[in-house]
Design a protein around this motif. Structure first.
Motif, PDB file in Angstrom:
ATOM      1  N   ASP A  30      28.101  81.066  51.285  1.00  0.00           N
ATOM      2  CA  ASP A  30      27.598  79.897  52.011  1.00  0.00           C
ATOM      3  C   ASP A  30      26.850  80.335  53.264  1.00  0.00           C
ATOM      4  N   VAL A  31      25.619  79.826  53.403  1.00  0.00           N
ATOM      5  CA  VAL A  31      24.803  80.087  54.586  1.00  0.00           C
ATOM      6  C   VAL A  31      24.193  78.752  55.040  1.00  0.00           C
ATOM      7  N   PRO A  32      23.865  78.631  56.328  1.00  0.00           N
ATOM      8  CA  PRO A  32      23.243  77.383  56.792  1.00  0.00           C
ATOM      9  C   PRO A  32      21.899  77.154  56.104  1.00  0.00           C
ATOM     10  N   LYS A  33      21.637  75.899  55.752  1.00  0.00           N
ATOM     11  CA  LYS A  33      20.351  75.546  55.156  1.00  0.00           C
ATOM     12  C   LYS A  33      19.265  75.615  56.216  1.00  0.00           C
ATOM     13  N   THR A  34      18.073  75.956  55.781  1.00  0.00           N
ATOM     14  CA  THR A  34      16.920  75.858  56.668  1.00  0.00           C
ATOM     15  C   THR A  34      16.358  74.451  56.526  1.00  0.00           C
ATOM     16  N   ARG A  35      15.519  74.048  57.436  1.00  0.00           N
ATOM     17  CA  ARG A  35      14.980  72.683  57.440  1.00  0.00           C
ATOM     18  C   ARG A  35      14.286  72.336  56.119  1.00  0.00           C
ATOM     19  N   VAL A  36      13.605  73.279  55.512  1.00  0.00           N
ATOM     20  CA  VAL A  36      12.905  72.993  54.253  1.00  0.00           C
ATOM     21  C   VAL A  36      13.880  72.711  53.107  1.00  0.00           C
ATOM     22  N   ASP A  37      15.126  73.180  53.225  1.00  0.00           N
ATOM     23  CA  ASP A  37      16.124  72.957  52.172  1.00  0.00           C
ATOM     24  C   ASP A  37      16.913  71.662  52.344  1.00  0.00           C
ATOM     25  N   TYR A  38      16.705  70.932  53.438  1.00  0.00           N
ATOM     26  CA  TYR A  38      17.477  69.707  53.692  1.00  0.00           C
ATOM     27  C   TYR A  38      17.182  68.650  52.634  1.00  0.00           C
ATOM     28  N   ASN A  39      18.231  67.962  52.222  1.00  0.00           N
ATOM     29  CA  ASN A  39      18.053  66.784  51.370  1.00  0.00           C
ATOM     30  C   ASN A  39      18.226  65.545  52.252  1.00  0.00           C
ATOM     31  N   ALA A  40      18.175  64.369  51.653  1.00  0.00           N
ATOM     32  CA  ALA A  40      18.258  63.119  52.426  1.00  0.00           C
ATOM     33  C   ALA A  40      19.586  63.019  53.182  1.00  0.00           C
ATOM     34  N   GLU A  41      20.680  63.449  52.593  1.00  0.00           N
ATOM     35  CA  GLU A  41      21.997  63.395  53.233  1.00  0.00           C
ATOM     36  C   GLU A  41      22.046  64.329  54.450  1.00  0.00           C
ATOM     37  N   ASP A  42      21.478  65.519  54.315  1.00  0.00           N
ATOM     38  CA  ASP A  42      21.428  66.466  55.437  1.00  0.00           C
ATOM     39  C   ASP A  42      20.620  65.881  56.597  1.00  0.00           C
ATOM     40  N   THR A  59      25.236  71.834  57.408  1.00  0.00           N
ATOM     41  CA  THR A  59      24.579  71.718  56.114  1.00  0.00           C
ATOM     42  C   THR A  59      24.436  73.129  55.549  1.00  0.00           C
ATOM     43  N   MET A  60      25.158  73.397  54.479  1.00  0.00           N
ATOM     44  CA  MET A  60      25.241  74.750  53.919  1.00  0.00           C
ATOM     45  C   MET A  60      24.665  74.789  52.511  1.00  0.00           C
ATOM     46  N   LYS A  61      24.313  75.998  52.083  1.00  0.00           N
ATOM     47  CA  LYS A  61      23.880  76.250  50.709  1.00  0.00           C
ATOM     48  C   LYS A  61      24.382  77.638  50.331  1.00  0.00           C
ATOM     49  N   LYS A  62      24.403  77.909  49.053  1.00  0.00           N
ATOM     50  CA  LYS A  62      24.812  79.235  48.570  1.00  0.00           C
ATOM     51  C   LYS A  62      23.563  80.109  48.455  1.00  0.00           C
ATOM     52  N   ASN A  63      23.685  81.321  48.971  1.00  0.00           N
ATOM     53  CA  ASN A  63      22.564  82.242  48.825  1.00  0.00           C
ATOM     54  C   ASN A  63      22.678  82.956  47.469  1.00  0.00           C
ATOM     55  N   VAL A  64      21.806  83.926  47.203  1.00  0.00           N
ATOM     56  CA  VAL A  64      21.778  84.600  45.904  1.00  0.00           C
ATOM     57  C   VAL A  64      23.069  85.347  45.608  1.00  0.00           C
ATOM     58  N   GLU A  65      23.805  85.767  46.657  1.00  0.00           N
ATOM     59  CA  GLU A  65      25.089  86.461  46.449  1.00  0.00           C
ATOM     60  C   GLU A  65      26.248  85.476  46.303  1.00  0.00           C
TER      61      GLU A  65
END
Length: 192
Positions: free
Chosen positions: A62-74, A53-59
């Protein structure tokens, strides 16, 4: 891929097969069938891993999502991983569990067992070559029954198959009829 003798723990549709360090090939196949029978998607999680489960950081990287960033699919992906881990862990004896207790994904557990009990790809290749040599030189032993010989032959070919080498059924039959059975079987072979 010999099976354990006698009664064996884990012969249940609700309880996974128990692995205590012996008969790994047997356990591996039984566990795969058990998990696929419960939820086919779990087998994909075990062999491929819970897709990161990845997300884009400010730069924009792609970086791994932290638990607080998880959505229902994650959360669903990690729930599937937890379920797959549960099946694997519940089928282990203490010594085997100690080998994998630090693994965080079902894939890590499965890969750890593969290397521990089958070896690295190089070891598997060497073992496959040795087993195939045994297959090529296979003969019926003096005083052995046809059933005992066939059981030994099946165990050997199943071990070869578990390492990724396939021997077609027609070749197995041909081998038994033409090179394994002793001369005393010649009239029966001719009749067949």
């Amino acid at each position: 891929m010999s099976a354990p003798p006698g009664n064996w723990e884990g012969q249940s549709t609700t309880r996974p097969p128990l692995f205590n360090g012996q008969y790994y090939s047997w356990w591996k196949n039984k566990m795969r069938d058990h998990i696929i029978g419960d939820d086919y998607e779990l087998w994909d999680i075990i062999t491929d891993g819970p897709l990161a489960t990845m997300k884009k950081n400010v730069e924009g990287v792609d970086v791994p999502k932290t638990r607080v960033d998880y959505n229902a699919e994650d959360l669903k992906k990690w729930e599937k991983n937890a379920n797959a881990k549960k099946w694997l862990v519940c089928g282990l004896g203490l010594d085997e569990y100690n080998k994998i207790q630090s693994c965080t994904t079902a894939k890590e557990i499965w890969d750890t067992f593969q290397v521990a009990h089958e070896g690295t790809p190089q070891v598997k290749r060497s073992r496959g070559t040795l087993l195939y040599s045994q297959y090529e030189n296979f003969t019926m032993k003096e005083g052995e029954t046809i059933q005992d010989m066939y059981t030994r032959f099946t165990i050997l070919t199943n071990e070869i198959k578990s390492l990724g080498r396939i021997i077609l059924g027609e070749y197995k039959v041909e081998k038994i009829l033409t090179r394994v059975l002793p001369v005393t079987w010649e009239s029966k072979i001719t009749a067949i």
